[in-house]
Design a protein around this motif. Sequence first.
Motif, PDB file in Angstrom:
ATOM      1  N   GLU A  11       0.851  -1.188   0.000  1.00  0.00           N
ATOM      2  CA  GLU A  11       0.000   0.000   0.000  1.00  0.00           C
ATOM      3  C   GLU A  11       0.888   1.239   0.000  1.00  0.00           C
ATOM      4  OE1 GLU A  11      -2.633  -0.356   3.362  1.00  0.00           O
ATOM      5  OE2 GLU A  11      -3.362  -2.299   2.696  1.00  0.00           O
ATOM      6  N   ASN A  12       0.335   2.363  -0.412  1.00  0.00           N
ATOM      7  CA  ASN A  12       0.929   3.698  -0.268  1.00  0.00           C
ATOM      8  C   ASN A  12       1.951   4.108  -1.318  1.00  0.00           C
ATOM      9  OD1 ASN A  12      -0.605   3.944   2.085  1.00  0.00           O
ATOM     10  ND2 ASN A  12       1.049   3.233   3.388  1.00  0.00           N
ATOM     11  N   GLN A  42       0.504  -1.500  -7.407  1.00  0.00           N
ATOM     12  CA  GLN A  42       1.036  -1.514  -6.034  1.00  0.00           C
ATOM     13  C   GLN A  42       1.772  -2.825  -5.772  1.00  0.00           C
ATOM     14  OE1 GLN A  42       0.206   1.238  -3.400  1.00  0.00           O
ATOM     15  NE2 GLN A  42       0.308   2.104  -5.436  1.00  0.00           N
ATOM     16  N   TYR A  65       5.374   1.092   3.600  1.00  0.00           N
ATOM     17  CA  TYR A  65       4.732   0.386   2.485  1.00  0.00           C
ATOM     18  C   TYR A  65       4.375  -1.032   2.925  1.00  0.00           C
ATOM     19  CZ  TYR A  65       6.874   4.385   0.294  1.00  0.00           C
ATOM     20  OH  TYR A  65       7.257   5.668   0.002  1.00  0.00           O
ATOM     21  N   HIS A  68      -0.309  -5.339   1.403  1.00  0.00           N
ATOM     22  CA  HIS A  68      -1.720  -4.983   1.243  1.00  0.00           C
ATOM     23  C   HIS A  68      -2.596  -5.755   2.228  1.00  0.00           C
ATOM     24  CE1 HIS A  68      -5.288  -3.548  -0.760  1.00  0.00           C
ATOM     25  NE2 HIS A  68      -5.737  -4.781  -0.800  1.00  0.00           N
ATOM     26  N   ASN A  80       1.053   5.013   6.749  1.00  0.00           N
ATOM     27  CA  ASN A  80       0.791   6.018   5.721  1.00  0.00           C
ATOM     28  C   ASN A  80       1.669   7.245   5.964  1.00  0.00           C
ATOM     29  OD1 ASN A  80      -0.543   6.863   3.383  1.00  0.00           O
ATOM     30  ND2 ASN A  80      -2.074   7.969   4.558  1.00  0.00           N
TER      31      ASN A  80
END
Length: 93
Positions: A11-12, A42, A65, A68, A80
């Motif tokens: 993610e991110n 991602q 990161y 997920h 985040n």
Amino acid sequence: MTVNQIQVHVENIKCGGCEKSIVKGLESMDGVSNIVIDREQQLISVTADESLREPLIAKLKSMGYPEHGSVAGIEAGLTNAKSFVSCAIGRMS
């Protein structure tokens, strides 16, 4: 040692700065090579021994990161925030 292509959905990943930080961070790990980042998916792919999967995931999480779906709530907010810092560092380097 079994060298494989390891893929991790994270993610991110927002921009090239994020990508630069991820590459720099993963290059610091012994035994990790051929780092490929697909920002749209991602997805991070590396060539490494399968025994490095968990340390790789931990390194990514420490940089903001996470894998997920692996964090939620306050922890998701913290990762985040870490990704914003990593991103900024990546853009400056």
